[in-house]
Design a protein around this motif. Structure first.
Motif, PDB file in Angstrom:
ATOM      1  N   SER A   1       0.847  -1.174  -0.008  1.00  0.00           N
ATOM      2  CA  SER A   1       0.090   0.084  -0.012  1.00  0.00           C
ATOM      3  C   SER A   1       0.986   1.206   0.091  1.00  0.00           C
ATOM      4  O   SER A   1       0.537   2.265  -0.576  1.00  0.00           O
ATOM      5  N   ASP A   2       1.929   1.266   0.802  1.00  0.00           N
ATOM      6  CA  ASP A   2       2.948   2.264   0.687  1.00  0.00           C
ATOM      7  C   ASP A   2       3.340   2.621  -0.771  1.00  0.00           C
ATOM      8  O   ASP A   2       3.681   3.990  -1.239  1.00  0.00           O
TER       9      ASP A   2
ATOM     10  N   ASN B   1       0.674   4.294  -3.962  1.00  0.00           N
ATOM     11  CA  ASN B   1       0.389   5.829  -3.822  1.00  0.00           C
ATOM     12  C   ASN B   1       0.854   6.172  -5.266  1.00  0.00           C
ATOM     13  O   ASN B   1       1.890   5.901  -5.705  1.00  0.00           O
TER      14      ASN B   1
ATOM     15  N   GLU C   1       2.550   8.962  -5.931  1.00  0.00           N
ATOM     16  CA  GLU C   1       4.043   9.616  -5.906  1.00  0.00           C
ATOM     17  C   GLU C   1       5.064   8.368  -5.743  1.00  0.00           C
ATOM     18  O   GLU C   1       6.075   8.424  -6.649  1.00  0.00           O
TER      19      GLU C   1
ATOM     20  N   THR D   1       4.688   5.420  -7.103  1.00  0.00           N
ATOM     21  CA  THR D   1       4.395   4.740  -8.412  1.00  0.00           C
ATOM     22  C   THR D   1       4.901   5.445  -9.432  1.00  0.00           C
ATOM     23  O   THR D   1       5.960   4.929 -10.336  1.00  0.00           O
TER      24      THR D   1
END
Length: 157
Positions: free
Chosen positions: A117-118, A121, A123, A125
């Motif tokens: 999940s971090d 996001n 940014e 990616t």
């Protein structure tokens, strides 16, 4: 029974050993015939290993010319504790950006402790995609595996 057969790891032991290591030493051959050795972070998939590297790095240049390499993973500071795996591999150079991003994401998860999940996001990616644009993935598929686990000798030589 030979000493060699006594210290050989099973297939399951090899997979576990690889998964537990953090760095692999990659050996390729330069155009002049000399070995080129570099430590690499990696993503294991059984005994197959993936890394990413700059597309213009020496290792990538070497592997484009000769897609064979040897990988070494080892541990132990005393003779009776030495363990290791040497993988002679055929290598695939991966240029598809999505595949390179996949490898970069897996490396980030493994080495930075980032969760999926971090990294999902926008940014994160975008950062991974920018980094992947200058890189290639390298997939190492073993053709021969050599192993040793001196702990299996029980202190006798």
């Amino acid at each position: 029974m030979s000493r060699r057969s006594q210290i050989t790891m099973t297939d399951d032991e090899v997979v576990d050993f690889i998964a537990d290591r953090r760095t692999v030493v990659l050996a390729t051959v330069k155009a002049d015939g000399r070995p080129h050795l570099v430590p690499m972070w990696f993503v294991p998939d059984g005994s197959t290993i993936e890394v990413w590297s700059y597309a213009r790095s020496q290792k990538t240049v070497n592997l484009r010319r000769d897609p064979r390499a040897t990988l070494l993973l080892e541990t132990g500071t005393a003779y009776d504790q030495l363990r290791g795996v040497s993988l002679e591999c055929d290598v695939e150079v991966i240029e598809d950006v999505d595949d390179v991003v996949r490898i970069g994401t897996a490396l980030a998860e493994r080495y930075s402790g980032a969760s999926p999940s971090d990294l999902a996001n926008p940014e994160a990616t975008e950062l991974l995609r920018r980094r992947a644009a200058k890189r290639v993935g390298l997939r190492f598929t073993p053709t021969r595996t050599i192993t040793w686990d001196h702990r299996k000798l029980g202190g006798t030589y």
